[in-house]
Design an enzyme around this catalytic site. Structure first.
Site: not given
Ligand code: PAF
Length: 281
Positions: A27, A143-145, A33, A172, A57
């Site tokens: 989000g 995303g590659e960031k 995104h 981006v 995470q």
């Molecule tokens: O890159 C992210 O925003 C998160 O690590 C992901 C891949 C959505 C997993 O929670």
């Protein structure tokens, strides 16, 4: 656009769909995104986007608490950018029981973000594999960031035998060059202005790399950014873009990427970025 909060409802909606593309997010959606979502919508019959701030995470509880949450704005952006199904589960819905799986990513997990954010990539893999099981996409967009994250996801896909194509999409940037990130909303205007030095230095280093050694470029990037008092480089590594191991000479790899993490401001906000020095297809 349909909005789902229950995995079984989303699964039922997707049951007869053939060509599913998926963008997992946490989000606080921004242009970065949206570029993934637009690409996903253009390449697949159905575009599914998840919005879930995944607790497993975050190794830092404060980071989890402060992570921006903007559900209404996210839903409006999803509607306007080609998402067909938005999935916004609760923590209980995603983790009815604790996920105790431990992944081993070998050498790609032991560098850069790996040792500095213990458990982070394990948590990312737990949630992304759960989401893959629910959505069962043919393609998933990242995303590659988050350069190392893509390598980790590819490894997880291989280990768990998913038949899913991982599509990596370019960074981006704001007009200033700053890489777009949900965390940028945590910066003050003044901090944001100073943070531009990160991308500016990375861009300039590409030129510098033509005549200097890997060690010299590393030192120059770190010194240039650290010269700004509110910026503090946590690491800058110049790595083989496939194995993520540090290189010593430019000729050591066909794909060479510089990956950086910088703390910015008093809070401080942790920003990441990267730059490609060389890629031979
Ligand atoms: O890159 C992210 O925003 C998160 O690590 C992901 C891949 C959505 C997993 O929670």
């Amino acid at each position: 656009m349909e909005v789902f909060r229950r995995k079984n409802d989303l699964k039922a909606f997707l049951a007869d769909k053939k060509n599913i593309g998926f963008v997992p997010t946490m989000g606080a959606l921004h242009e970065g995104h949206l570029s993934l979502i637009k690409r996903c919508a253009s390449e697949n019959e159905i575009c599914v986007v998840s919005v879930f701030v995944n607790p497993t995470q975050f190794n830092d509880k404060n980071d989890l608490k402060n992570y921006p949450r903007t559900e209404e704005a996210d839903l409006a952006l999803l509607r306007a950018n080609g998402c067909d199904a938005a999935f916004l589960p609760s923590v209980e819905e995603m983790y009815p029981e604790e996920d105790t799986r431990v992944f081993d990513f070998g050498e790609i997990g032991n560098v850069m973000e790996g040792p500095r954010r213990p458990g982070h990539f394990n948590g990312v893999s737990q949630v992304v594999s759960r989401l893959f099981d629910i959505v069962a996409p043919q393609k998933a967009y990242f995303g590659e960031k988050d350069f190392q994250q893509i390598a980790i996801i590819r490894s997880m896909v291989k280990q768990l035998n998913y038949d899913i194509e991982i599509v990596s999409c370019p960074i981006v940037r704001e007009q200033s060059g700053l890489a777009k990130s949900s965390r940028n909303t945590l910066l003050t205007d003044g901090e944001k202005e100073k943070a531009v030095l990160i991308s500016k230095t990375l861009f300039e280093s590409v030129n510098f790399a033509k005549s200097k050694s890997v060690a010299d470029v590393k030192q120059w990037v770190v010194d240039t950014i650290n010269a700004e008092p509110i910026l503090d480089v946590e690491y800058f590594e110049i790595v083989d873009g496939y194995t993520l191991q540090s290189i010593e000479n430019w000729s050591d790899a066909d794909y060479v990427v510089g990956c950086i993490t910088v703390y910015c401001g008093v809070r401080p906000v942790r920003l990441i970025d990267n730059i490609t020095y060389k890629k031979q297809e």
